[in-house]
Motif scaffolding. Sequence first.
Motif, PDB file in Angstrom:
ATOM      1  N   ASP A 117     -48.964  86.050 -35.613  1.00 41.46           N
ATOM      2  CA  ASP A 117     -50.205  85.307 -35.461  1.00 41.46           C
ATOM      3  C   ASP A 117     -50.183  83.967 -36.191  1.00 41.46           C
ATOM      4  N   ILE A 118     -49.252  83.784 -37.126  1.00 39.16           N
ATOM      5  CA  ILE A 118     -49.210  82.548 -37.906  1.00 39.16           C
ATOM      6  C   ILE A 118     -48.810  81.363 -37.039  1.00 39.16           C
ATOM      7  N   GLY A 119     -47.818  81.519 -36.181  1.00 45.56           N
ATOM      8  CA  GLY A 119     -47.408  80.425 -35.315  1.00 45.56           C
ATOM      9  C   GLY A 119     -45.935  80.477 -35.005  1.00 45.56           C
ATOM     10  N   THR A 120     -45.380  79.327 -34.628  1.00 43.06           N
ATOM     11  CA  THR A 120     -43.994  79.232 -34.198  1.00 43.06           C
ATOM     12  C   THR A 120     -43.212  78.361 -35.169  1.00 43.06           C
ATOM     13  N   LEU A 121     -42.013  78.831 -35.532  1.00 35.88           N
ATOM     14  CA  LEU A 121     -41.118  78.083 -36.410  1.00 35.88           C
ATOM     15  C   LEU A 121     -40.023  77.462 -35.561  1.00 35.88           C
ATOM     16  N   THR A 122     -39.841  76.148 -35.690  1.00 35.98           N
ATOM     17  CA  THR A 122     -38.820  75.451 -34.909  1.00 35.98           C
ATOM     18  C   THR A 122     -38.009  74.534 -35.810  1.00 35.98           C
ATOM     19  N   PRO A 123     -36.752  74.272 -35.440  1.00 41.52           N
ATOM     20  CA  PRO A 123     -35.974  73.310 -36.222  1.00 41.52           C
ATOM     21  C   PRO A 123     -36.403  71.890 -35.874  1.00 41.52           C
ATOM     22  N   SER A 124     -36.349  71.008 -36.864  1.00 43.63           N
ATOM     23  CA  SER A 124     -36.677  69.609 -36.645  1.00 43.63           C
ATOM     24  C   SER A 124     -35.870  68.764 -37.617  1.00 43.63           C
ATOM     25  N   PHE A 125     -35.769  67.469 -37.348  1.00 43.16           N
ATOM     26  CA  PHE A 125     -35.067  66.554 -38.247  1.00 43.16           C
ATOM     27  C   PHE A 125     -35.475  65.132 -37.905  1.00 43.16           C
ATOM     28  N   GLN A 126     -35.086  64.198 -38.762  1.00 44.95           N
ATOM     29  CA  GLN A 126     -35.282  62.784 -38.492  1.00 44.95           C
ATOM     30  C   GLN A 126     -33.954  62.200 -38.046  1.00 44.95           C
ATOM     31  N   SER A 127     -34.014  61.173 -37.231  1.00 42.72           N
ATOM     32  CA  SER A 127     -32.797  60.528 -36.749  1.00 42.72           C
ATOM     33  C   SER A 127     -32.929  59.024 -36.924  1.00 42.72           C
ATOM     34  N   LYS A 128     -31.892  58.432 -37.496  1.00 38.65           N
ATOM     35  CA  LYS A 128     -31.859  56.977 -37.639  1.00 38.65           C
ATOM     36  C   LYS A 128     -31.554  56.362 -36.277  1.00 38.65           C
ATOM     37  N   LEU A 129     -32.071  55.164 -36.042  1.00 38.76           N
ATOM     38  CA  LEU A 129     -31.793  54.456 -34.805  1.00 38.76           C
ATOM     39  C   LEU A 129     -30.420  53.808 -34.893  1.00 38.76           C
ATOM     40  N   VAL A 130     -29.649  53.952 -33.835  1.00 36.30           N
ATOM     41  CA  VAL A 130     -28.315  53.367 -33.773  1.00 36.30           C
ATOM     42  C   VAL A 130     -28.235  52.559 -32.482  1.00 36.30           C
ATOM     43  N   GLU A 131     -27.899  51.278 -32.617  1.00 39.57           N
ATOM     44  CA  GLU A 131     -27.805  50.434 -31.439  1.00 39.57           C
ATOM     45  C   GLU A 131     -26.657  50.898 -30.542  1.00 39.57           C
TER      46      GLU A 131
END
Length: 152
Positions: free
Chosen positions: A81-95
């Motif tokens: 009932d608490i919710g959903t756990l998912t993986p996440s991360f930040q990504s730097k922009l690369v030209e």
Amino acid sequence: MANRPLAYVLSERKANLGPMEGKIVLQARPTGRKRVDHRSFCDEVARATTFTGAEVEAVLRLAAEIAKRHVENGDIVEFGDIGTLTPSFQSKLVEKGAVEFNPNIHITKPVVRLSPSRKYFTLTGVSYERVEAPAKKTKKPKPSEESGEDNP
């Protein structure tokens, strides 16, 4: 456990955004909350089961560790009932074309993201009780201020 009203205080502030920008407004803020420590919580759950508080704590800890392990492997875990756990991360922009994308350098801050269940996290059947704001603590003057002497 008997339902108590949610205590709140009214605070006065100046609105910074929206249609009331620049006006003095009143805003309710929850107060008088206490923290239920993990051990007390586990003991309370245990009283409603055949488990001891330590067993409840062990099961909760194990469930959290196993869920984290699944998420570290890229899985999505529905955590009841608490919710959903998912993986996440930040990504730097690369030209494109300038540098080859390197996940070890350009992907940062991997975290477990909780998407809370709206049904569980929406409080229903609550009442409210206005209370007086606690008196603000006054700062004690420093010893040099008490004597009136200037210390360089």
